[in-house]
Design a protein around this motif. Structure first.
Motif, PDB file in Angstrom:
ATOM      1  N   GLY A 161      89.326 -10.178   2.771  1.00 20.29           N
ATOM      2  CA  GLY A 161      88.776 -11.363   2.141  1.00 20.29           C
ATOM      3  C   GLY A 161      89.338 -12.663   2.648  1.00 20.29           C
ATOM      4  N   ALA A 162      88.716 -13.745   2.152  1.00 15.74           N
ATOM      5  CA  ALA A 162      89.120 -15.090   2.517  1.00 15.74           C
ATOM      6  C   ALA A 162      90.296 -15.529   1.663  1.00 15.74           C
ATOM      7  N   GLY A 163      90.895 -16.642   2.086  1.00 13.07           N
ATOM      8  CA  GLY A 163      91.997 -17.192   1.316  1.00 13.07           C
ATOM      9  C   GLY A 163      93.307 -17.168   2.075  1.00 13.07           C
ATOM     10  N   ARG A 164      94.331 -17.694   1.429  1.00 12.00           N
ATOM     11  CA  ARG A 164      95.661 -17.789   2.020  1.00 12.00           C
ATOM     12  C   ARG A 164      96.594 -16.754   1.388  1.00 12.00           C
ATOM     13  N   VAL A 165      97.557 -16.312   2.154  1.00 13.28           N
ATOM     14  CA  VAL A 165      98.594 -15.443   1.599  1.00 13.28           C
ATOM     15  C   VAL A 165      99.524 -16.320   0.769  1.00 13.28           C
ATOM     16  N   PRO A 166      99.625 -16.082  -0.537  1.00 12.59           N
ATOM     17  CA  PRO A 166     100.527 -16.923  -1.338  1.00 12.59           C
ATOM     18  C   PRO A 166     101.974 -16.701  -0.911  1.00 12.59           C
ATOM     19  N   ALA A 167     102.661 -17.782  -0.561  1.00 16.79           N
ATOM     20  CA  ALA A 167     104.024 -17.673  -0.038  1.00 16.79           C
ATOM     21  C   ALA A 167     104.956 -17.009  -1.026  1.00 16.79           C
ATOM     22  N   SER A 168     104.712 -17.210  -2.313  1.00 17.12           N
ATOM     23  CA  SER A 168     105.613 -16.645  -3.316  1.00 17.12           C
ATOM     24  C   SER A 168     105.481 -15.135  -3.428  1.00 17.12           C
ATOM     25  N   MET A 169     104.338 -14.584  -2.965  1.00 17.16           N
ATOM     26  CA  MET A 169     104.104 -13.145  -3.081  1.00 17.16           C
ATOM     27  C   MET A 169     104.262 -12.427  -1.740  1.00 17.16           C
ATOM     28  N   GLY A 170     103.841 -13.067  -0.659  1.00 19.32           N
ATOM     29  CA  GLY A 170     104.012 -12.471   0.661  1.00 19.32           C
ATOM     30  C   GLY A 170     102.941 -11.473   1.049  1.00 19.32           C
ATOM     31  N   TYR A 171     101.932 -11.283   0.237  1.00 16.11           N
ATOM     32  CA  TYR A 171     100.834 -10.373   0.588  1.00 16.11           C
ATOM     33  C   TYR A 171      99.603 -10.731  -0.220  1.00 16.11           C
ATOM     34  N   GLY A 172      98.465 -10.159   0.161  1.00 17.54           N
ATOM     35  CA  GLY A 172      97.216 -10.452  -0.530  1.00 17.54           C
ATOM     36  C   GLY A 172      96.643 -11.799  -0.109  1.00 17.54           C
ATOM     37  N   HIS A 173      95.607 -12.246  -0.804  1.00 14.42           N
ATOM     38  CA  HIS A 173      94.954 -13.513  -0.504  1.00 14.42           C
ATOM     39  C   HIS A 173      94.655 -14.266  -1.795  1.00 14.42           C
ATOM     40  N   GLU A 174      94.865 -15.574  -1.737  1.00 14.58           N
ATOM     41  CA  GLU A 174      94.692 -16.436  -2.900  1.00 14.58           C
ATOM     42  C   GLU A 174      93.548 -17.407  -2.671  1.00 14.58           C
ATOM     43  N   LEU A 175      92.743 -17.580  -3.726  1.00 13.14           N
ATOM     44  CA  LEU A 175      91.708 -18.604  -3.755  1.00 13.14           C
ATOM     45  C   LEU A 175      91.973 -19.537  -4.916  1.00 13.14           C
ATOM     46  N   THR A 176      91.653 -20.815  -4.738  1.00  9.99           N
ATOM     47  CA  THR A 176      91.722 -21.772  -5.828  1.00  9.99           C
ATOM     48  C   THR A 176      90.315 -22.117  -6.288  1.00  9.99           C
ATOM     49  N   ALA A 177      90.222 -22.871  -7.370  1.00  8.81           N
ATOM     50  CA  ALA A 177      88.907 -23.296  -7.859  1.00  8.81           C
ATOM     51  C   ALA A 177      88.168 -24.090  -6.788  1.00  8.81           C
ATOM     52  N   ALA A 178      88.919 -24.872  -5.991  1.00  4.51           N
ATOM     53  CA  ALA A 178      88.278 -25.657  -4.933  1.00  4.51           C
ATOM     54  C   ALA A 178      87.677 -24.750  -3.863  1.00  4.51           C
ATOM     55  N   ASP A 179      88.362 -23.656  -3.527  1.00  2.00           N
ATOM     56  CA  ASP A 179      87.831 -22.704  -2.547  1.00  2.00           C
ATOM     57  C   ASP A 179      86.543 -22.065  -3.055  1.00  2.00           C
ATOM     58  N   ILE A 180      86.547 -21.694  -4.317  1.00  4.53           N
ATOM     59  CA  ILE A 180      85.363 -21.061  -4.903  1.00  4.53           C
ATOM     60  C   ILE A 180      84.211 -22.062  -4.956  1.00  4.53           C
ATOM     61  N   ALA A 181      84.521 -23.301  -5.327  1.00  2.66           N
ATOM     62  CA  ALA A 181      83.482 -24.334  -5.405  1.00  2.66           C
ATOM     63  C   ALA A 181      82.862 -24.598  -4.038  1.00  2.66           C
ATOM     64  N   ARG A 182      83.673 -24.608  -2.982  1.00  3.33           N
ATOM     65  CA  ARG A 182      83.125 -24.837  -1.636  1.00  3.33           C
ATOM     66  C   ARG A 182      82.193 -23.694  -1.231  1.00  3.33           C
ATOM     67  N   ALA A 183      82.585 -22.458  -1.537  1.00  2.00           N
ATOM     68  CA  ALA A 183      81.727 -21.319  -1.207  1.00  2.00           C
ATOM     69  C   ALA A 183      80.424 -21.380  -1.994  1.00  2.00           C
ATOM     70  N   MET A 184      80.484 -21.827  -3.242  1.00  2.00           N
ATOM     71  CA  MET A 184      79.260 -21.965  -4.030  1.00  2.00           C
ATOM     72  C   MET A 184      78.370 -23.061  -3.471  1.00  2.00           C
ATOM     73  N   ALA A 185      78.961 -24.186  -3.075  1.00  2.00           N
ATOM     74  CA  ALA A 185      78.168 -25.289  -2.523  1.00  2.00           C
ATOM     75  C   ALA A 185      77.486 -24.870  -1.218  1.00  2.00           C
ATOM     76  N   ALA A 186      78.190 -24.091  -0.404  1.00  2.00           N
ATOM     77  CA  ALA A 186      77.626 -23.652   0.873  1.00  2.00           C
ATOM     78  C   ALA A 186      76.497 -22.655   0.692  1.00  2.00           C
TER      79      ALA A 186
END
Length: 663
Positions: free
Chosen positions: A185-210
């Protein structure tokens, strides 16, 4: 027919055949090393995931500072502001050196109280490129983007982020943070966790707008762009985006809708009976829960598939710390966890339950954790065995007892039976008879062996240590079986059929609880049929236990094994409408699959501290015929029906969040 000695662990380096070697360890770790981790997707590389509990007086920061870099890797979140001072639990990636350092004389022997193995598969099986850990405690100052006020947390599987029920009045996503624990999936690896991918509300909103045209959002396109493959798919030619019928519903979407959607449950019920008295949890539209921000954690699908409990500890604990790390110091946080397992001590002493209890205590009223009580009431996965050495035992006590464990053919996953014994029950012997074979020699307290049946790897092991890491009261004897069928050449397989387990005590009284671990997944799957106990005395047609029933199989005690903590809220499922009186059923308002209160079997002898009744209740069925309640499907406007305590717990989550902050 005979037992073989356990081998030396290829990862830990521990000779498990040495007397006392298994004491205090996780018996699942012993079994995994005995069969070379064949029950998992991969053999561990440099690290083995797990959860650690530290001894009193030790902080996580001090533990990290003392441990060698080759010994243990701790995620940064456990030393950041999210981890309150005094927390003694953290997930770790343990190296081979860790198991030397926790031995007597090692630098961590007086620091680590217990270690419970996680799931060495998926994201947790991969070596981190750089250990994401901190060797100094970071400050607690609230940074930009941290949530305040009332916040709902969700730890579940796939979530339809663009669903209209999870948008605010302006059409913006209410999901402030979304962390999926796998590598896709899309998103950034949260530095505090070191694995997985994180999305914010802004990321979700951009995908919805597109993916919005003429004011209509193509939700399938959003999920495809975000890499949520369980919610959106592409046709083989790459031209058509769609969602197939098998993705019309998702557990996480349904649960969050009941907890935080705009329509409280009564708005979804078509035919409420006259004079129906709605409970306090049924708030009016526009309540706080329908407006507050959401932090969602999507468990790694390997975790969802592995319902032996091997990965629940790491996935859930990391998920909780992630949610806490995205909130400021004044936030009122209510988290729903509608996942669980069947086996375990059931007295709140498992590592994850103890960790959740401590988090709730340290947050001093600002954190509430709500869990489903489980749906296994009729599954025949629990037996209660009161043993006595008296020459003339009185019912229900017995000098010896036999359990018949029916293990299914075509089971491509391993099966587990846990026998929990109270402290002081040192005289109980356990004898195992595989289907169609002669009995294996009985094993006593402190003895552990494996059975190969002429195969290269063991098809069975009985691990019976004096104490275990998976519970603090008494001990657990684990009977572990290989899969009964495999397509893999050379894979060890256990015989399917009826395994007989005999218990007897040579002195004193002992109440033993037997729990078969769950072997299905939330959405069902082939190749993992659930095993169960068999007994001619068990009344299948009777929905509750009778104290006079002679069978050892008891519905009472079938409970979510991570929901028995003293500070978390477990939720059972009831019916909205029901027959006022049913012969033989003490309270017909309870759903047949759910634990209930009061306990119909409460006169039976119990191990100290065992939890068998839910702390709270909510609706899981509309009535005995129309089972389940309605909630959101994976697309806006779609409604689906699901039943279970997974539907009940988010209703209580909603109630607790709305009431949070009130003194």
């Amino acid at each position: 027919m005979g037992w073989s000695r356990l081998p030396k662990g290829s990862f830990t380096g521990i000779d498990w055949s040495r007397p006392g070697a298994t004491d205090g360890f996780d018996p699942y770790l012993v079994w995994a090393e005995a069969d070379h981790f064949s029950g998992y997707e991969e053999v561990p590389g440099k690290w083995l995931p797990g959860v650690v509990e530290l001894r009193e007086g030790w902080s996580i920061a001090a533990f990290v500072a003392l441990a060698s870099p080759q010994s243990v890797c701790v995620r940064k979140v456990y030393t950041a502001h999210a981890a309150p001072a005094g927390l003694r639990f953290c997930s770790v990636l343990a190296g081979r050196a860790f198991f030397r350092e926790i031995q007597p004389g090692g630098r961590l022997h007086e620091v680590v109280k217990r270690f419970e193995m996680g799931l060495p598969a998926g994201e947790q099986s991969r070596d981190p490129p750089q250990p994401q850990q901190s060797r100094a405690r970071e400050g607690r100052a609230a940074g930009p983007g941290l949530l305040s006020g009332k916040v709902i947390g969700l730890i579940d599987d796939s979530l339809a982020l663009a669903h209209a029920d999870f948008l605010d009045a302006a059409g913006k996503p209410r999901t402030a943070f979304f962390w999926r624990q796998d590598s896709e999936g899309a998103g950034r690896v949260p530095a505090s966790m070191g694995y997985g991918h994180e999305l914010t509300a802004a990321d979700i909103a951009r995908a919805m707008a597109a993916n919005t045209s003429h004011g209509v959002c193509d939700e399938s396109g959003v999920y495809i762009d975000l890499g949520l493959s369980t919610l959106g798919k592409v046709s083989p030619d790459g031209r058509v985006r769609f969602h197939a019928l098998d993705t019309a519903q998702s557990h996480g979407t349904f649960v969050l809708d009941l907890a935080a959607g705009p329509m409280p449950l009564p708005s979804r019920v078509a035919n409420l009976p006259p004079g129906f008295d709605a409970p306090a949890s049924w708030d009016e539209p526009g309540d706080a829960a329908s407006k507050c921000p959401v932090i969602a954690v999507q468990l790694d699908y390997d975790t969802v598939q592995d319902t032996s409990g091997g990965s629940m500890n790491v996935g859930v604990l990391d998920g909780l710390l992630y949610i806490l790390s995205r909130c400021d110091t004044e936030a009122q946080i209510t988290v729903n966890i509608s996942f669980g397992t069947l086996a375990g001590p059931h007295d709140g002493s498992s590592v994850l339950e103890a960790a959740m209890d401590q988090l709730v205590a340290l947050y001093d009223g600002r954190l509430r954790l709500v869990l489903a009580a489980g749906n296994g009431y009729q599954s025949r996965t629990h037996a209660n065995i009161p043993l006595t050495a008296a020459s003339k035992p009185r019912a229900p006590w017995r000098r010896k007892a036999a359990l018949d464990w029916q293990v299914q053919p075509d089971d491509r996953t391993q099966s587990f039976l846990e026998l929990w014994l109270p402290a002081g029950a040192h005289e109980v012997e356990i004898e195992v008879t595989p289907p169609g074979r002669s009995p294996l020699p009985a094993l006593r307290w402190g003895e552990s062996r494996m059975w190969t049946d002429g195969q290269a790897l063991p098809c069975c092991a009985l691990i019976y240590p004096r104490s275990v890491a998976t519970g603090e009261n008494g001990t657990c004897a684990l009977l572990a079986l290989s899969r009964t069928f495999s397509f893999e050449p050379g894979a060890a397989t256990a015989p399917s059929g009826r395994w007989r387990v005999k218990l007897k005590t040579r002195g004193g009284d002992a109440v033993v609880d037997a729990y078969i671990e769950r072997d299905d997944i939330v959405d069902g799957a082939s190749g993992r049929p659930q095993s169960c106990f068999e007994d001619a005395d068990y009344a299948i047609g009777a929905p509750v236990d009778s104290p006079a029933d002679p069978t050892l199989i008891r519905r009472s005690g079938s409970f979510n094994s991570i929901g028995t903590g003293s500070r978390t809220t477990s939720v059972g499922a009831t019916r909205m409408t029901h027959t006022s009186a049913v012969p033989g059923i003490p309270d017909p308002r309870w759903a047949l699959y759910s634990p209930r209160k009061p306990d119909p079997d409460r006169s039976r002898p119990e191990r100290p501290g065992v939890v068998k009744v839910p702390r709270d209740e909510a609706y899981g069925d509309e009535n005995p015929v129309l089972q389940g309640v309605t909630g959101a499907g994976t697309r806006s406007g779609a409604m689906v029906r699901l039943r279970g305590t997974s539907a009940a717990s988010p209703q209580v989550t909603r109630q607790l969040l709305n009431a949070s902050g009130k003194r």
